[in-house]
Design an enzyme around this catalytic site. Structure first.
Site, PDB file in Angstrom:
ATOM      1  N   TYR A 157      -6.025   4.107  -1.414  1.00 18.80           N
ATOM      2  CA  TYR A 157      -4.803   3.292  -1.338  1.00 18.80           C
ATOM      3  C   TYR A 157      -4.463   2.731  -2.721  1.00 18.80           C
ATOM      4  O   TYR A 157      -3.312   2.784  -3.165  1.00 18.80           O
ATOM      5  CB  TYR A 157      -5.000   2.153  -0.331  1.00 18.80           C
ATOM      6  CG  TYR A 157      -3.790   1.247  -0.166  1.00 18.80           C
ATOM      7  CD1 TYR A 157      -2.709   1.633   0.623  1.00 18.80           C
ATOM      8  CD2 TYR A 157      -3.738  -0.006  -0.778  1.00 18.80           C
ATOM      9  CE1 TYR A 157      -1.606   0.796   0.798  1.00 18.80           C
ATOM     10  CE2 TYR A 157      -2.648  -0.849  -0.607  1.00 18.80           C
ATOM     11  CZ  TYR A 157      -1.579  -0.442   0.180  1.00 18.80           C
ATOM     12  OH  TYR A 157      -0.491  -1.279   0.343  1.00 18.80           O
TER      13      TYR A 157
HETATM   14  N1  LIG Z   1       1.020  -5.987   4.351  1.00 21.07           N
HETATM   15  C1  LIG Z   1       0.502  -6.112   3.123  1.00 21.07           C
HETATM   16  O1  LIG Z   1      -0.447  -6.893   2.900  1.00 21.07           O
HETATM   17  C2  LIG Z   1       1.075  -5.317   1.990  1.00 21.07           C
HETATM   18  C3  LIG Z   1       0.760  -5.720   0.680  1.00 21.07           C
HETATM   19  C4  LIG Z   1       1.265  -5.006  -0.387  1.00 21.07           C
HETATM   20  C5  LIG Z   1       2.072  -3.896  -0.169  1.00 21.07           C
HETATM   21  N2  LIG Z   1       2.349  -3.515   1.110  1.00 21.07           N
HETATM   22  C6  LIG Z   1       3.189  -2.337   1.295  1.00 21.07           C
HETATM   23  O2  LIG Z   1       4.381  -2.727   1.947  1.00 21.07           O
HETATM   24  C7  LIG Z   1       4.965  -1.583   2.573  1.00 21.07           C
HETATM   25  C8  LIG Z   1       5.387  -1.964   3.973  1.00 21.07           C
HETATM   26  O3  LIG Z   1       4.231  -2.256   4.734  1.00 21.07           O
HETATM   27  P1  LIG Z   1       4.143  -3.463   5.784  1.00 21.07           P
HETATM   28  O4  LIG Z   1       2.986  -4.289   5.381  1.00 21.07           O
HETATM   29  O5  LIG Z   1       5.459  -4.068   5.971  1.00 21.07           O
HETATM   30  O6  LIG Z   1       3.635  -2.670   7.082  1.00 21.07           O
HETATM   31  P2  LIG Z   1       4.423  -2.183   8.377  1.00 21.07           P
HETATM   32  O7  LIG Z   1       3.490  -1.250   9.087  1.00 21.07           O
HETATM   33  O8  LIG Z   1       4.994  -3.331   9.109  1.00 21.07           O
HETATM   34  O9  LIG Z   1       5.631  -1.331   7.764  1.00 21.07           O
HETATM   35  C9  LIG Z   1       5.469  -0.008   7.345  1.00 21.07           C
HETATM   36  C10 LIG Z   1       6.497   0.853   8.030  1.00 21.07           C
HETATM   37  O10 LIG Z   1       6.380   2.176   7.530  1.00 21.07           O
HETATM   38  C11 LIG Z   1       6.498   3.079   8.599  1.00 21.07           C
HETATM   39  N3  LIG Z   1       5.840   4.345   8.266  1.00 21.07           N
HETATM   40  C12 LIG Z   1       4.530   4.551   8.027  1.00 21.07           C
HETATM   41  N4  LIG Z   1       4.302   5.844   7.769  1.00 21.07           N
HETATM   42  C13 LIG Z   1       5.515   6.466   7.855  1.00 21.07           C
HETATM   43  C14 LIG Z   1       5.939   7.810   7.692  1.00 21.07           C
HETATM   44  N5  LIG Z   1       5.065   8.791   7.422  1.00 21.07           N
HETATM   45  N6  LIG Z   1       7.252   8.089   7.829  1.00 21.07           N
HETATM   46  C15 LIG Z   1       8.154   7.118   8.142  1.00 21.07           C
HETATM   47  N7  LIG Z   1       7.798   5.831   8.322  1.00 21.07           N
HETATM   48  C16 LIG Z   1       6.496   5.513   8.169  1.00 21.07           C
HETATM   49  C17 LIG Z   1       5.829   2.367   9.775  1.00 21.07           C
HETATM   50  O11 LIG Z   1       6.241   2.910  11.026  1.00 21.07           O
HETATM   51  C18 LIG Z   1       6.264   0.932   9.558  1.00 21.07           C
HETATM   52  O12 LIG Z   1       7.460   0.606  10.229  1.00 21.07           O
HETATM   53  C19 LIG Z   1       3.897  -0.484   2.499  1.00 21.07           C
HETATM   54  O13 LIG Z   1       4.228   0.399   1.437  1.00 21.07           O
HETATM   55  C20 LIG Z   1       2.637  -1.235   2.172  1.00 21.07           C
HETATM   56  O14 LIG Z   1       1.708  -0.438   1.482  1.00 21.07           O
HETATM   57  C21 LIG Z   1       1.881  -4.219   2.199  1.00 21.07           C
END
Ligand SMILES: NC(=O)c1ccc[n+]([C@@H]2O[C@H](COP(=O)([O-])OP(=O)(O)OC[C@H]3O[C@@H](n4cnc5c(N)ncnc54)[C@H](O)[C@@H]3O)[C@@H](O)[C@H]2O)c1
Length: 264
Positions: A157
């Site tokens: 990741y």
């Molecule tokens: N939650 C955290 O702590 C955090 C921290 C830093 C960065 N992020 C990043 O933020 C972004 C959003 O994540 P989040 O935390 O809101 O999680 P989340 O799971 O709520 O949102 C991610 C979304 O991406 C969609 N998704 C996943 N794989 C997919 C695919 N192959 N095709 C289409 N859609 C897909 C999921 O269905 C989901 O709706 C991600 O890139 C994650 O790496 C999250």
């Protein structure tokens, strides 16, 4: 007047979490229309009902180039142009350490996580490029604290998020002066972020251990709280706004409770 009056956006992974908070905030800021591309649209149903004319959902997988083309075409056909692409879909590895991999699981996990976290964003950029050159628009990608520090994820990741930072810089250089390309780097955020299928984590979600995650993040950051998705949305508005950020490109704005100023 909102900051995004008359703008249109495509946002990947915006049915839930950070992406959904950005989509709703864009509408609040006056966006003419937002198209969401996500593989699971269920968590977006209430928002779709609340905004029947300005929010459009496309069910698809960011690993498929044609799904991006469909989302971009829908934005241009329905709202007249594309001003902003937000590449946000991602999956996690729940900090899986190197020692727990076999050669086979490493290979499968790399293929899966890089295909979603990196190839998904490159496909989005390819599909949106021409429309954004025409509108002099911008691209914004969700990276992470794991995009610049160790410890926010496991090795796969973390490498995928560092790769997004490299992608942002290169695309910003390539697409200047027409299109600005930037990133937002959230810290630990209370969402339902899911794990990798190759690691058997596809049903595991950060929300499963919400209290424990909130405590761990709150204890680790100088500002002493775990972030909510809405805490980051304003940065995506700023970077999308031609009026307010026209001189910013190739940058990643961190939104992580101050990880960078932790005492040694
Ligand atoms: N939650 C955290 O702590 C955090 C921290 C830093 C960065 N992020 C990043 O933020 C972004 C959003 O994540 P989040 O935390 O809101 O999680 P989340 O799971 O709520 O949102 C991610 C979304 O991406 C969609 N998704 C996943 N794989 C997919 C695919 N192959 N095709 C289409 N859609 C897909 C999921 O269905 C989901 O709706 C991600 O890139 C994650 O790496 C999250």
């Amino acid at each position: 007047m909102g900051w995004l009056e008359n703008s249109t956006a495509v946002i990947t992974g915006a049915a839930d979490g950070i992406g959904r908070a950005v989509a709703l905030r864009y509408l609040e800021e006056g966006a003419k229309g937002v198209v969401v591309l996500d593989r699971d649209l269920e968590p977006l149903s209430a928002a779709l009902e609340a905004h029947p004319n300005r929010l459009i959902a496309v069910q698809g997988d960011v690993r498929e180039y044609q799904d991006h083309v469909k989302a971009i075409d829908l934005a241009v056909k329905n709202f007249g142009a594309l001003d902003v692409l937000v590449g946000n879909a991602g999956v996690y590895d729940f900090r899986r350490p190197l020692r727990s991999y076999s050669a086979e699981t490493m290979s499968e996990t790399l293929d899966e996580i890089f295909a979603i976290n990196l190839r998904g964003n490159l496909f989005a950029a390819m599909a949106a490029r021409e429309a954004l050159i025409a509108s002099k628009g911008s691209m914004i990608f969700t990276t992470s604290v794991a995009g610049i520090h160790a410890g926010g994820g496991g090795v796969v990741y973390t490498a995928s998020k560092h790769a997004i930072v490299g992608m942002i810089r290169q695309l910003a250089a390539e697409l200047a002066p027409d299109v600005r390309v930037n990133g937002v780097g959230p810290g630990g955020t209370l969402t339902s972020l899911r794990g990798s299928e190759a690691l058997g984590q596809e049903t595991r979600s950060m929300a499963d251990a919400r209290d424990e995650v909130a405590k761990r993040i709150g204890d680790a950051v100088p500002l002493r709280f775990a972030q909510d998705p809405e805490d980051h949305a304003g940065l995506y508005v700023l970077l999308a706004s031609k009026r307010n950020s026209r001189a910013i490109t190739g940058e990643v704005l961190m939104s992580d409770g101050g990880i960078g100023i932790r005492p040694l």
